[in-house]
Design a protein around this motif. Structure first.
Motif, PDB file in Angstrom:
ATOM      1  N   LEU A  79      48.339  46.674  38.768  1.00 20.68           N
ATOM      2  CA  LEU A  79      46.979  46.507  39.269  1.00 20.68           C
ATOM      3  C   LEU A  79      45.993  47.237  38.371  1.00 20.68           C
ATOM      4  O   LEU A  79      46.297  48.324  37.873  1.00 20.68           O
ATOM      5  N   ALA A  81      41.637  48.189  38.483  1.00 22.76           N
ATOM      6  CA  ALA A  81      40.522  48.174  39.426  1.00 22.76           C
ATOM      7  C   ALA A  81      39.303  48.836  38.814  1.00 22.76           C
ATOM      8  O   ALA A  81      39.398  49.639  37.884  1.00 22.76           O
ATOM      9  N   SER A 103      40.000  44.895  42.585  1.00 19.63           N
ATOM     10  CA  SER A 103      41.131  44.990  41.663  1.00 19.63           C
ATOM     11  C   SER A 103      41.651  43.603  41.307  1.00 19.63           C
ATOM     12  O   SER A 103      41.425  42.630  42.024  1.00 19.63           O
ATOM     13  N   ASN A 105      45.434  41.825  40.011  1.00 16.62           N
ATOM     14  CA  ASN A 105      46.869  42.111  39.936  1.00 16.62           C
ATOM     15  C   ASN A 105      47.626  40.949  39.326  1.00 16.62           C
ATOM     16  O   ASN A 105      47.151  39.818  39.310  1.00 16.62           O
ATOM     17  N   ARG A 138      40.058  47.360  46.747  1.00 17.47           N
ATOM     18  CA  ARG A 138      40.787  48.625  46.686  1.00 17.47           C
ATOM     19  C   ARG A 138      39.965  49.677  47.415  1.00 17.47           C
ATOM     20  O   ARG A 138      38.795  49.880  47.126  1.00 17.47           O
ATOM     21  N   PHE A 160      45.305  48.086  48.973  1.00 21.66           N
ATOM     22  CA  PHE A 160      44.858  46.884  48.271  1.00 21.66           C
ATOM     23  C   PHE A 160      45.020  45.695  49.202  1.00 21.66           C
ATOM     24  O   PHE A 160      46.109  45.473  49.735  1.00 21.66           O
TER      25      PHE A 160
END
Length: 187
Positions: A79, A81, A103, A105, A138, A160
């Motif tokens: 991840l 962010a 964020s 991912n 986040r 998250f």
């Protein structure tokens, strides 16, 4: 894919902070990943850069812009962010912090495109967090103890999730606990 998301987030935060923001603090940490569902067990390594608060953020209690990365040591979800972190001092050495951000991912969104009995679908559903979106919010709360004027140690919890806003349907989310070591560049 994670590089594209990281680049977009870095540009977003750099543009928002402008030339006013200077690197204020750098942190490295070790994170217990997916502590609620345990679909993706294993430690993550985290890196975070916090910048001094630009003047235009004074209206909202002068949060510090941040860039954050949490990287799997087991081949699971990574991840990155960006967002804003607010902090305050409880004592001369003890500081609390809360932050909000967005964020990106490289995890698994869902397995609905695979047939129900497919062995790959079953394995992924049992061993991966199904996040429902590449983009997640986040949120983080933490506390840091200033060992010296420059060095701090701390602990934090982060969550998250897309909250059915950045995605729809599947929303397994990730909850993580971390410990960190921070170095303050300011005076």
């Amino acid at each position: 894919m994670i590089r594209t998301g990281a680049s977009a987030l870095a540009l977003l935060i750099a543009g928002a902070a402008g030339a006013e923001a200077q690197l204020d603090e750098l942190r490295v940490g070790l994170v217990a990943h997916d502590v609620v569902d345990h679909a993706e067990d294993g430690p993550q390594v985290s890196v975070e850069a916090l910048f001094s608060s630009p003047d235009f953020l004074a209206r909202v209690w002068s949060p510090r812009p941040y860039l954050y990365g949490s990287f799997s040591t087991q081949g699971y979800t990574n991840l990155v962010a960006a967002g804003l972190a607010w902090d305050g001092h409880l004592t001369e050495r003890l500081r609390i912090e809360g932050s909000l951000g967005i964020s990106y991912n490289d995890g698994v969104s869902d397995v609905v495109d695979l047939p129900p009995g497919d062995p790959y679908r079953i394995r992924i559903a049992e061993t991966r967090a199904l996040l429902g979106s590449d983009w997640l919010f986040r949120s983080q709360v933490g506390a840091d103890y200033m060992m010296t004027e420059r060095w701090a140690v701390g602990a934090y919890y982060e969550h998250f999730s897309h909250g059915q806003i950045l995605g729809n349907g599947r929303n397994q989310a990730l909850d993580e606990f971390g410990v960190r070591l921070g170095y303050h560049f300011g005076g």
